[in-house]
Design a protein around this motif. Structure first.
Motif, PDB file in Angstrom:
ATOM      1  N   LYS A 120     -14.881  -2.182  -2.455  1.00  0.00           N
ATOM      2  CA  LYS A 120     -13.576  -1.688  -2.792  1.00  0.00           C
ATOM      3  C   LYS A 120     -13.114  -2.489  -3.969  1.00  0.00           C
ATOM      4  N   TYR A 124     -11.971  -1.071  -7.622  1.00  0.00           N
ATOM      5  CA  TYR A 124     -10.599  -1.105  -8.037  1.00  0.00           C
ATOM      6  C   TYR A 124     -10.698  -1.710  -9.445  1.00  0.00           C
ATOM      7  N   SER A 138     -15.957  12.053  -3.694  1.00  0.00           N
ATOM      8  CA  SER A 138     -15.156  12.251  -2.352  1.00  0.00           C
ATOM      9  C   SER A 138     -15.398  11.161  -1.543  1.00  0.00           C
ATOM     10  N   THR A 140     -16.630   7.974  -2.877  1.00  0.00           N
ATOM     11  CA  THR A 140     -16.046   6.829  -3.110  1.00  0.00           C
ATOM     12  C   THR A 140     -14.523   6.779  -2.963  1.00  0.00           C
ATOM     13  N   LYS A 141     -13.814   7.895  -2.959  1.00  0.00           N
ATOM     14  CA  LYS A 141     -12.212   7.805  -2.526  1.00  0.00           C
ATOM     15  C   LYS A 141     -12.138   7.269  -1.279  1.00  0.00           C
ATOM     16  N   PRO A 145      -9.188   4.649  -1.492  1.00  0.00           N
ATOM     17  CA  PRO A 145      -8.189   5.860  -1.768  1.00  0.00           C
ATOM     18  C   PRO A 145      -7.316   5.937  -2.923  1.00  0.00           C
ATOM     19  N   LYS A 146      -7.092   4.603  -3.338  1.00  0.00           N
ATOM     20  CA  LYS A 146      -6.258   4.657  -4.461  1.00  0.00           C
ATOM     21  C   LYS A 146      -6.687   4.765  -5.732  1.00  0.00           C
ATOM     22  N   LEU A 147      -8.055   4.917  -5.877  1.00  0.00           N
ATOM     23  CA  LEU A 147      -8.517   5.085  -7.363  1.00  0.00           C
ATOM     24  C   LEU A 147      -7.995   6.335  -7.766  1.00  0.00           C
ATOM     25  N   GLU A 149      -8.523   9.419 -11.139  1.00  0.00           N
ATOM     26  CA  GLU A 149      -9.708  10.308 -11.250  1.00  0.00           C
ATOM     27  C   GLU A 149     -11.060   9.720 -11.411  1.00  0.00           C
ATOM     28  N   ILE A 150     -11.951  10.329 -10.685  1.00  0.00           N
ATOM     29  CA  ILE A 150     -13.387   9.989 -10.810  1.00  0.00           C
ATOM     30  C   ILE A 150     -14.117  11.055 -11.892  1.00  0.00           C
TER      31      ILE A 150
END
Length: 366
Positions: A120, A124, A138, A140-141, A145-147, A149-150
């Motif tokens: 994590k 970040y 998905s 990875t998010k 979760p606060k990432l 756009e991948i």
């Protein structure tokens, strides 16, 4: 543009990215603690780190900082969210792009809270994150979760090298079902063996002429190879099953050309490179509805997607393809067209270069 790939030089994927980027006129440097494999272009700079193993990702940081100060790259692309991304985060050179690979977000973070925290933190810290598939993005998010756009950067295939093998004609009357995968539990080779045995036994009763033409061909090495060989014997298909073992990547197109049906009944799969390689050779594919596999197959058009761990469902599709040569050819042709238009290596390289330019541009404007 000058790009550093902070990645394992022992991976064919690293080598292909490096060579591909170099072919576009980019100055490419690989910084790696892993020994290099053959095939790296002579124009690609390779820097071997002095320390190895888990601790090497930490103890090599001063060496990486020194190299980056000398190279002055426009961008660092760290591959793998655990090891090399840790080195990139601690080296603190910007901009840097983190490319996730699979087990680094599917398995590694769940070893312990510390492992999850490490991944994590790396995610970040990166200026941007990329994934080869939407499903892995998905996942990875889920870790971070606060990432934002991948970016999706599919791994393509060299259409020319695979298309040449598509011209080969099977001169014998055998119908060959098979795969090119590592002999590991997650790749479901045992499911392939059991599904094949199930359909063969059925055809021996109902269509012996077809059944007697069936062969199973399994290409790849790995820890379970002896166990899988015994499973084939136990399932009564030992005499019609060939375990080829591990082959060099340049031999993969040749091996795929020997198959009539390509199968990937994986229990876990972040993308599906082998599936698009099979499509490039014009082979119909059967894959499990897992991870990135459904993303690279158009169900009912280029192949079939079956429920995970469902041997019976897979055997039903096997029978349909085995007994219908016209369907095999139709799906294989559609698969080739799909791969050519979507996963040609030149398209994927262009996609990655555009992402590099965006990350660099965003960093400069920031």
């Amino acid at each position: 543009m000058i790009v550093v790939l902070l990645a394992g030089a022992n991976s064919i994927h690293t080598v292909q990215w490096a060579n591909g980027l170099f072919s576009l006129g980019i100055e490419v440097h690989i910084i790696s603690q892993h020994p290099s494999i053959a095939g790296i272009d002579k124009g690609v700079y390779l820097h071997q780190l002095p320390f190895k193993g888990v601790l090497g990702y930490f103890s090599s940081v001063p060496s990486v900082k020194k190299l980056l100060a000398e190279i002055k790259p426009d961008l660092v692309n760290a591959h793998y969210a655990s090891g090399y991304a840790t080195t990139a985060r601690l080296a603190n050179y910007h901009p840097w792009l983190l490319s996730v690979w699979g087990s680094d977000v599917y398995q590694f973070p769940y070893k312990s809270p510390l492992h999850k925290w490490l991944v994590k933190s790396n995610l970040y810290a990166a200026d941007s994150v990329a994934s080869t598939s939407h499903c892995m993005a998905s996942q990875t998010k889920v870790i971070a979760p606060k990432l934002g756009e991948i970016a999706i950067t599919p791994f393509g295939v060299d259409i020319n090298s695979f298309s040449q093998q598509a011209l080969l004609v099977n001169e014998n009357s055998a119908i060959v079902v098979g795969t090119v995968k590592s002999m590991s539990h997650i790749y479901g080779i045992d499911l392939l063996i059991k599904s094949f045995a199930l359909v063969r036994n059925k055809l021996l009763l109902n269509n012996a002429n077809i059944a007697n033409r069936l062969q199973l061909r399994i290409v790849g090495g790995g820890p379970l190879i002896n166990e899988l060989k015994q499973l084939a014997i136990d399932e009564g298909i030992g005499e019609v099953t060939t375990f080829v073992g591990k082959v060099d990547h340049k031999e993969v197109p040749i091996e795929l050309a020997k198959l009539d049906i390509f199968v990937a009944l994986s229990r876990e799969e972040s993308f599906g490179v082998a599936v698009i390689e099979a499509g490039a050779v014009g082979k119909p594919v059967v894959v499990s509805d897992i991870g990135g596999l459904p993303e690279v197959v158009i169900d009912g058009v280029t192949g079939f997607v079956v429920p995970p761990e469902d041997i019976k469902a897979a055997s039903v599709i096997f029978e349909r393809l085995i007994t219908d040569e016209k369907l095999r050819l139709k799906l294989g042709t559609a698969g080739k067209i799909h791969v050519n238009s979507t996963y040609d290596w030149s398209i994927c390289l262009k996609n990655m270069c555009e992402l590099y330019e965006k990350v660099i541009g965003d960093f400069k404007s920031y």
